[in-house]
Design an enzyme around this catalytic site. Structure first.
Site, mmCIF file in Angstrom:
data_model
loop_
_atom_site.group_PDB
_atom_site.id
_atom_site.type_symbol
_atom_site.label_atom_id
_atom_site.label_comp_id
_atom_site.label_asym_id
_atom_site.label_seq_id
_atom_site.Cartn_x
_atom_site.Cartn_y
_atom_site.Cartn_z
ATOM 1 N N ALA A 115 33.971 55.425 52.912
ATOM 2 C CA ALA A 115 35.646 56.117 53.042
ATOM 3 C C ALA A 115 34.864 57.241 54.381
ATOM 4 O O ALA A 115 36.095 57.482 54.582
ATOM 5 C CB ALA A 115 35.941 55.741 51.686
ATOM 6 N N ASN A 171 35.622 56.708 44.924
ATOM 7 C CA ASN A 171 33.847 57.045 44.882
ATOM 8 C C ASN A 171 33.162 57.911 45.515
ATOM 9 O O ASN A 171 32.210 58.117 45.985
ATOM 10 C CB ASN A 171 33.208 55.675 45.383
ATOM 11 C CG ASN A 171 33.779 54.312 44.066
ATOM 12 O OD1 ASN A 171 33.151 54.597 43.576
ATOM 13 N ND2 ASN A 171 35.066 53.851 44.183
ATOM 14 N N HIS A 199 40.810 62.370 53.833
ATOM 15 C CA HIS A 199 39.360 62.278 53.160
ATOM 16 C C HIS A 199 39.183 64.011 53.681
ATOM 17 O O HIS A 199 38.745 63.806 54.949
ATOM 18 C CB HIS A 199 38.273 62.030 52.646
ATOM 19 C CG HIS A 199 38.577 60.649 51.237
ATOM 20 N ND1 HIS A 199 38.850 61.157 50.271
ATOM 21 C CD2 HIS A 199 38.725 58.650 52.321
ATOM 22 C CE1 HIS A 199 38.964 59.496 49.705
ATOM 23 N NE2 HIS A 199 38.771 58.880 50.970
HETATM 24 N N1 LIG Z 1 31.986 54.070 48.162
HETATM 25 C C1 LIG Z 1 33.419 53.955 49.355
HETATM 26 O O1 LIG Z 1 33.747 54.642 50.016
HETATM 27 C C2 LIG Z 1 34.543 53.198 48.713
HETATM 28 C C3 LIG Z 1 34.982 52.771 49.314
HETATM 29 C C4 LIG Z 1 36.489 51.619 48.280
HETATM 30 C C5 LIG Z 1 36.167 50.739 47.480
HETATM 31 N N2 LIG Z 1 35.192 51.139 46.607
HETATM 32 C C6 LIG Z 1 34.505 50.847 45.636
HETATM 33 O O2 LIG Z 1 34.118 49.234 45.637
HETATM 34 C C7 LIG Z 1 34.783 48.119 44.784
HETATM 35 C C8 LIG Z 1 35.364 47.071 45.534
HETATM 36 O O3 LIG Z 1 36.295 47.520 46.184
HETATM 37 P P1 LIG Z 1 37.478 46.506 46.431
HETATM 38 O O4 LIG Z 1 38.576 46.903 46.882
HETATM 39 O O5 LIG Z 1 36.659 45.548 46.578
HETATM 40 O O6 LIG Z 1 37.913 45.992 45.187
HETATM 41 P P2 LIG Z 1 39.135 44.536 44.319
HETATM 42 O O7 LIG Z 1 39.848 45.215 42.950
HETATM 43 O O8 LIG Z 1 39.974 44.487 45.480
HETATM 44 O O9 LIG Z 1 38.241 43.710 44.195
HETATM 45 C C9 LIG Z 1 37.201 43.537 43.013
HETATM 46 C C10 LIG Z 1 36.945 42.112 42.503
HETATM 47 O O10 LIG Z 1 35.376 42.330 41.673
HETATM 48 C C11 LIG Z 1 36.069 42.283 40.988
HETATM 49 N N3 LIG Z 1 35.075 42.759 39.337
HETATM 50 C C12 LIG Z 1 35.482 44.086 38.861
HETATM 51 N N4 LIG Z 1 34.684 44.367 37.890
HETATM 52 C C13 LIG Z 1 33.680 43.292 37.895
HETATM 53 C C14 LIG Z 1 32.804 42.365 37.128
HETATM 54 N N5 LIG Z 1 31.822 43.751 36.389
HETATM 55 N N6 LIG Z 1 31.813 41.243 37.203
HETATM 56 C C15 LIG Z 1 32.740 40.669 38.134
HETATM 57 N N7 LIG Z 1 33.409 41.091 38.559
HETATM 58 C C16 LIG Z 1 34.660 41.781 38.824
HETATM 59 C C17 LIG Z 1 37.074 41.802 40.568
HETATM 60 O O11 LIG Z 1 37.409 40.542 39.985
HETATM 61 C C18 LIG Z 1 36.774 41.803 42.209
HETATM 62 O O12 LIG Z 1 37.756 40.357 42.187
HETATM 63 C C19 LIG Z 1 35.690 49.471 44.220
HETATM 64 O O13 LIG Z 1 35.482 49.635 42.455
HETATM 65 C C20 LIG Z 1 36.008 50.317 44.576
HETATM 66 O O14 LIG Z 1 36.342 51.504 44.084
HETATM 67 C C21 LIG Z 1 33.928 52.478 46.680
#
Ligand SMILES: NC(=O)c1ccc[n+]([C@@H]2O[C@H](COP(=O)([O-])OP(=O)(O)OC[C@H]3O[C@@H](n4cnc5c(N)ncnc54)[C@H](O)[C@@H]3O)[C@@H](O)[C@H]2O)c1
Length: 248
Positions: A115, A171, A199
């Protein structure tokens, strides 16, 4: 190339759309602990992690820090790994375990820009040493899961503590700390008047001072996650097959 995605949530859905629209040309497969989420996507998925890993060139973790911990090492035995829940990599023990598996199986771990912007310059500046790196993140209280009526600083501290307290929101500070090779300081602000995920990154070093401000549109299905984060993953995967690489 087969891209195997852990997580049929918000990012997983944006990846599927990129495939449907032809922005990303890869073979796709999903895994999620919640099969309903994958059924809603209507793409091939497996509920058996070993079977899911068959034929994968890249595994994209788009799930949670817990998924990095539980599934990351196994995934790296079979494929390169893109980690989106980067907060997990501030756990020194987990990071060294993942690096050890990557070394033994000759695989790579990728951290997308997610992000934010500016990791290219921060990595380059780390060569001369970064004196100070600070992130100020401002989001609507709903996105932070807090109930405040006016602008309020809800956290001030170090990167590791921030990713533990706000695992789905901050993150980006982990990516900054890894790029800078030193822990970033963090301030998290809840502001009911903003509808973007903002950010601001401040860096001081011998070679340059940086101020990067990113105002992100939250994803409609998950306000914690910025649309840019999913786009950055799509571009990272696209670049793996490009002959021309732009940026540090
Ligand atoms: N690096 C970055 O800048 C950044 C930016 C946005 C999101 N993220 C991270 O990316 C990840 C995904 O974001 P999102 O918006 O798609 O989330 P979301 O909640 O919409 O989807 C996550 C999916 O992963 C599944 N899941 C969670 N833990 C699991 C596990 N241990 N085993 C199997 N399945 C699992 C959930 O059931 C869900 O369907 C989050 O952790 C979020 O914090 C990082």
């Amino acid at each position: 190339m087969r891209l195997c995605v852990i997580g049929c949530g918000n990012v997983g859905r944006i990846i599927a759309k990129a495939i449907d629209e032809g922005t990303l040309r890869v073979d796709l497969k999903y895994y999620d602990r919640n099969p309903k989420k994958c059924e809603e996507l209507g793409k091939p998925y497996s509920m058996n992690f070993e079977e899911f890993l068959e034929g994968c060139a890249i595994v994209l973790e788009a799930a949670s820090q817990q998924a990095v911990r539980e599934l990351g090492p196994k995934a790296l035995e079979k494929a390169d790994l893109i980690v989106l829940s980067v907060g997990a990599l501030l756990d020194d023990e987990l990071l060294s375990k993942l690096l050890d598996v990557a070394e033994r199986f000759n695989k790579r771990i990728y951290v997308p820009s997610g992000a934010i912007a500016g990791l290219d310059a921060i990595k380059a500046l780390s060569l001369v040493g970064i004196d100070e790196i600070t992130l100020v993140t401002t989001k609507n209280p709903k996105a932070l899961g807090v109930n405040v009526k006016e602008r309020k600083v809800i956290f001030e501290g170090e990167a590791k503590e921030a990713v533990n307290k706000f695992p789905f929101n901050i993150n980006v500070v982990a990516a900054l700390s890894l790029a800078a090779k030193k822990p970033a300081k963090v301030k998290i602000v809840a502001d009911p008047s903003v509808d973007k995920n903002i950010h601001e990154i401040y860096v001081k070093s011998k070679a340059s001072d940086l101020h990067v401000r990113v105002e992100n549109v939250p994803s409609p299905t998950n306000p914690k996650t910025s649309y840019l984060a999913a786009l950055s993953v799509i571009e990272l995967v696209r670049e793996m097959e490009e002959r021309l690489k732009v940026g540090t």
